[in-house]
Design a protein around this motif. Structure first.
Motif, PDB file in Angstrom:
ATOM      1  N   GLN A 170       7.804 -19.100  48.821  1.00  0.00           N
ATOM      2  CA  GLN A 170       7.112 -17.896  49.273  1.00  0.00           C
ATOM      3  C   GLN A 170       7.700 -17.381  50.583  1.00  0.00           C
ATOM      4  O   GLN A 170       7.965 -16.188  50.729  1.00  0.00           O
ATOM      5  CB  GLN A 170       5.621 -18.184  49.451  1.00  0.00           C
ATOM      6  N   SER A 171       7.917 -18.284  51.539  1.00  0.00           N
ATOM      7  CA  SER A 171       8.438 -17.864  52.845  1.00  0.00           C
ATOM      8  C   SER A 171       9.847 -17.291  52.721  1.00  0.00           C
ATOM      9  O   SER A 171      10.223 -16.375  53.470  1.00  0.00           O
ATOM     10  CB  SER A 171       8.441 -19.046  53.815  1.00  0.00           C
ATOM     11  N   GLU A 172      10.629 -17.812  51.777  1.00  0.00           N
ATOM     12  CA  GLU A 172      11.991 -17.325  51.576  1.00  0.00           C
ATOM     13  C   GLU A 172      11.986 -15.929  50.957  1.00  0.00           C
ATOM     14  O   GLU A 172      12.794 -15.072  51.326  1.00  0.00           O
ATOM     15  CB  GLU A 172      12.771 -18.307  50.696  1.00  0.00           C
ATOM     16  N   ILE A 173      11.077 -15.712  50.020  1.00  0.00           N
ATOM     17  CA  ILE A 173      10.984 -14.404  49.372  1.00  0.00           C
ATOM     18  C   ILE A 173      10.532 -13.351  50.378  1.00  0.00           C
ATOM     19  O   ILE A 173      11.158 -12.289  50.520  1.00  0.00           O
ATOM     20  CB  ILE A 173      10.010 -14.451  48.182  1.00  0.00           C
ATOM     21  N   LEU A 174       9.456 -13.630  51.097  1.00  0.00           N
ATOM     22  CA  LEU A 174       8.905 -12.643  52.020  1.00  0.00           C
ATOM     23  C   LEU A 174       9.763 -12.462  53.263  1.00  0.00           C
ATOM     24  O   LEU A 174       9.647 -11.448  53.947  1.00  0.00           O
ATOM     25  CB  LEU A 174       7.476 -13.036  52.407  1.00  0.00           C
ATOM     26  N   GLY A 175      10.617 -13.428  53.557  1.00  0.00           N
ATOM     27  CA  GLY A 175      11.512 -13.290  54.699  1.00  0.00           C
ATOM     28  C   GLY A 175      12.833 -12.624  54.345  1.00  0.00           C
ATOM     29  O   GLY A 175      13.672 -12.385  55.221  1.00  0.00           O
ATOM     30  N   LEU A 176      13.020 -12.295  53.076  1.00  0.00           N
ATOM     31  CA  LEU A 176      14.283 -11.714  52.612  1.00  0.00           C
ATOM     32  C   LEU A 176      14.503 -10.328  53.234  1.00  0.00           C
ATOM     33  O   LEU A 176      13.587  -9.497  53.294  1.00  0.00           O
ATOM     34  CB  LEU A 176      14.255 -11.609  51.083  1.00  0.00           C
ATOM     35  N   GLU A 177      15.735 -10.069  53.684  1.00  0.00           N
ATOM     36  CA  GLU A 177      16.112  -8.775  54.257  1.00  0.00           C
ATOM     37  C   GLU A 177      17.156  -8.116  53.363  1.00  0.00           C
ATOM     38  O   GLU A 177      17.946  -8.791  52.691  1.00  0.00           O
ATOM     39  CB  GLU A 177      16.656  -8.952  55.675  1.00  0.00           C
ATOM     40  N   TRP A 178      17.158  -6.784  53.390  1.00  0.00           N
ATOM     41  CA  TRP A 178      18.076  -6.043  52.513  1.00  0.00           C
ATOM     42  C   TRP A 178      19.536  -6.388  52.796  1.00  0.00           C
ATOM     43  O   TRP A 178      20.362  -6.405  51.879  1.00  0.00           O
ATOM     44  CB  TRP A 178      17.851  -4.537  52.664  1.00  0.00           C
ATOM     45  N   ARG A 179      19.860  -6.693  54.049  1.00  0.00           N
ATOM     46  CA  ARG A 179      21.251  -7.005  54.373  1.00  0.00           C
ATOM     47  C   ARG A 179      21.710  -8.302  53.725  1.00  0.00           C
ATOM     48  O   ARG A 179      22.909  -8.599  53.696  1.00  0.00           O
ATOM     49  CB  ARG A 179      21.441  -7.076  55.892  1.00  0.00           C
ATOM     50  N   HIS A 180      20.754  -9.091  53.222  1.00  0.00           N
ATOM     51  CA  HIS A 180      21.098 -10.361  52.586  1.00  0.00           C
ATOM     52  C   HIS A 180      21.129 -10.267  51.054  1.00  0.00           C
ATOM     53  O   HIS A 180      21.347 -11.267  50.380  1.00  0.00           O
ATOM     54  CB  HIS A 180      20.107 -11.447  53.014  1.00  0.00           C
ATOM     55  N   VAL A 181      20.873  -9.054  50.528  1.00  0.00           N
ATOM     56  CA  VAL A 181      20.944  -8.845  49.081  1.00  0.00           C
ATOM     57  C   VAL A 181      22.321  -8.267  48.759  1.00  0.00           C
ATOM     58  O   VAL A 181      22.681  -7.185  49.222  1.00  0.00           O
ATOM     59  CB  VAL A 181      19.845  -7.882  48.598  1.00  0.00           C
ATOM     60  N   HIS A 182      23.106  -8.988  47.977  1.00  0.00           N
ATOM     61  CA  HIS A 182      24.477  -8.584  47.665  1.00  0.00           C
ATOM     62  C   HIS A 182      24.539  -8.149  46.195  1.00  0.00           C
ATOM     63  O   HIS A 182      24.664  -8.988  45.283  1.00  0.00           O
ATOM     64  CB  HIS A 182      25.442  -9.730  47.946  1.00  0.00           C
ATOM     65  N   TRP A 183      24.461  -6.842  45.985  1.00  0.00           N
ATOM     66  CA  TRP A 183      24.353  -6.325  44.632  1.00  0.00           C
ATOM     67  C   TRP A 183      25.605  -6.615  43.801  1.00  0.00           C
ATOM     68  O   TRP A 183      25.511  -6.944  42.625  1.00  0.00           O
ATOM     69  CB  TRP A 183      24.108  -4.809  44.678  1.00  0.00           C
ATOM     70  N   LEU A 184      26.776  -6.476  44.415  1.00  0.00           N
ATOM     71  CA  LEU A 184      28.014  -6.675  43.653  1.00  0.00           C
ATOM     72  C   LEU A 184      28.174  -8.119  43.186  1.00  0.00           C
ATOM     73  O   LEU A 184      28.701  -8.381  42.097  1.00  0.00           O
ATOM     74  CB  LEU A 184      29.228  -6.265  44.508  1.00  0.00           C
ATOM     75  N   ASP A 185      27.691  -9.061  44.017  1.00  0.00           N
ATOM     76  CA  ASP A 185      27.801 -10.477  43.657  1.00  0.00           C
ATOM     77  C   ASP A 185      26.606 -10.970  42.851  1.00  0.00           C
ATOM     78  O   ASP A 185      26.596 -12.110  42.376  1.00  0.00           O
ATOM     79  CB  ASP A 185      27.924 -11.333  44.923  1.00  0.00           C
ATOM     80  N   HIS A 186      25.552 -10.135  42.758  1.00  0.00           N
ATOM     81  CA  HIS A 186      24.303 -10.513  42.074  1.00  0.00           C
ATOM     82  C   HIS A 186      23.693 -11.766  42.723  1.00  0.00           C
ATOM     83  O   HIS A 186      23.264 -12.701  42.040  1.00  0.00           O
ATOM     84  CB  HIS A 186      24.551 -10.766  40.572  1.00  0.00           C
ATOM     85  N   THR A 187      23.672 -11.770  44.048  1.00  0.00           N
ATOM     86  CA  THR A 187      23.111 -12.909  44.792  1.00  0.00           C
ATOM     87  C   THR A 187      22.311 -12.400  45.979  1.00  0.00           C
ATOM     88  O   THR A 187      22.425 -11.232  46.385  1.00  0.00           O
ATOM     89  CB  THR A 187      24.220 -13.839  45.338  1.00  0.00           C
ATOM     90  N   CYS A 188      21.512 -13.289  46.528  1.00  0.00           N
ATOM     91  CA  CYS A 188      20.912 -13.032  47.834  1.00  0.00           C
ATOM     92  C   CYS A 188      21.164 -14.257  48.709  1.00  0.00           C
ATOM     93  O   CYS A 188      21.259 -15.385  48.210  1.00  0.00           O
ATOM     94  CB  CYS A 188      19.426 -12.687  47.744  1.00  0.00           C
ATOM     95  N   TYR A 189      21.285 -14.028  49.986  1.00  0.00           N
ATOM     96  CA  TYR A 189      21.644 -15.072  50.943  1.00  0.00           C
ATOM     97  C   TYR A 189      20.423 -15.417  51.775  1.00  0.00           C
ATOM     98  O   TYR A 189      19.751 -14.528  52.327  1.00  0.00           O
ATOM     99  CB  TYR A 189      22.779 -14.579  51.834  1.00  0.00           C
ATOM    100  N   LEU A 190      20.109 -16.704  51.843  1.00  0.00           N
ATOM    101  CA  LEU A 190      18.979 -17.179  52.646  1.00  0.00           C
ATOM    102  C   LEU A 190      19.531 -17.929  53.855  1.00  0.00           C
ATOM    103  O   LEU A 190      19.941 -19.084  53.733  1.00  0.00           O
ATOM    104  CB  LEU A 190      18.084 -18.101  51.812  1.00  0.00           C
TER     105      LEU A 190
END
Length: 334
Positions: free
Chosen positions: A202-222
């Motif tokens: 839960q904390s990882e999801i709600l702490g997610l920022e747009w700059r950490h979402v990488h659309w081209l790689d289909h990943t998000c960085y925590l």
């Protein structure tokens, strides 16, 4: 030489050596007195007077003072969430046992403390208490010069953790939950989808920022996780679609992905459960659900562990529960 004399029902030992502080002790039997005297004389022959004086001072060093020093020297190097948790443990230890001498807490005494904790604390909480104590003793020995200290945590049995929860989504519960959540707030439904698809906390999801979402790689960085290590989480088509919907709702592409706070999301989630008529399904159970689904897809265990961020394969297994249908299909070749 040691002087051993009987005083009433006890045996009194006195040891005097030039340049060293006087040592004394009282024992029930002469054998105990002789054994202690031999130990002390051996120590005196191996240590300088300064070291003996320091050792005697260490024996009177109160647990409360040691905990204060630990909080000042060690806690600032830990994550903020860990600092808050450990500070609560430190305050409780000081209140209950602060006057005890650090050097006099042995395995037997610590076992008694554990029995007291078991009347009000969970096994996991007790293990956290023991972890703080163990680290304190190790720091005192290695960095504070208290080389004669014995870590009592190494002498006791830690309480066994209970079996991990085995609650998974059953029947049409996922559909009902998403329908109820969507009716309340589409953002809540997409958070649930991301949880089921990625196994993020839960904390990882709600702490997610747009700059950490990488659309081209289909990943998000925590960058900051519970385990203190960053990780990359792959996005399924469904998870990515949920994030894209949220991006369309957002006013900008900077800052946090979700507008919910932890408390607000938790309250809304339980309201959605009630509307859907679902009982006993915590938000963290969605992480278990996701982890179990990864394993059911025959994704290699080490890969699943890398996705979920579990510290060990053993811990991941504890929260993984393969469905009966998957097991049947595996042996019947369906």
């Amino acid at each position: 030489m040691a002087s051993i004399q009987k005083r009433g029902n006890y045996w009194r030992v006195q040891i005097r050596r030039t340049g060293y502080p006087a040592l004394s002790g009282t024992f029930d039997t002469k054998a105990e007195a002789n054994f202690w005297a031999a130990q002390q004389e051996k120590t005196l022959s191996e240590q300088t007077p300064e070291r003996v004086v320091q050792r005697l001072r260490d024996q009177d060093y109160a647990l409360a003072h040691a905990l204060d020093r630990y909080a000042l020297d060690i806690l600032p190097g830990k994550k903020p969430t860990t600092q808050r948790r450990d500070m609560g443990i430190i305050k409780r230890l000081k209140a209950d046992y602060g006057e005890m001498a650090l050097a006099r807490i042995d395995g037997q005494m610590l076992s008694g403390m554990i029995r007291q904790w078991q009347t009000r604390l969970s096994a996991n909480s007790i293990r956290l208490y023991l972890a703080v104590l163990s680290h304190l003793y190790n720091i005192a020995r290695k960095e504070w010069g208290m080389v004669d200290l014995i870590n009592p945590v190494e002498l006791v049995r830690k309480p066994r953790l209970p079996q991990g929860r085995d609650r998974r989504l059953i029947g049409d519960e996922e559909e009902r939950l998403l329908t109820a959540a969507s009716a309340m707030n589409p953002e809540l439904a997409d958070i649930v989808i991301v949880a089921i698809e990625t196994a993020m906390r839960q904390s990882e999801i709600l702490g997610l920022e747009w700059r950490h979402v990488h659309w081209l790689d289909h990943t998000c960085y925590l960058p900051d996780t519970k385990n203190g290590t960053a990780r990359i989480v792959p996005l399924s088509v469904r998870a990515e679609a949920a994030l894209q919907r949220q991006q369309q709702r957002a006013t900008g592409k900077d800052g946090k992905v979700w507008r919910y706070t932890n408390d607000g999301m938790r309250a809304s989630y339980f309201k959605a459960l009630k509307k859907a008529g679902i009982e006993g399904l915590t938000f963290h159970d969605l992480r278990h659900e996701a982890t179990s689904r990864f394993c059911e897809k025959a994704i290699p265990m080490m890969t699943v562990q890398a996705i979920t961020g579990h510290k060990s394969t053993q811990m991941m297994k504890r929260y993984t529960h393969i469905s009966g249908k998957t097991l049947v299909d595996a042996v019947r070749g369906s």
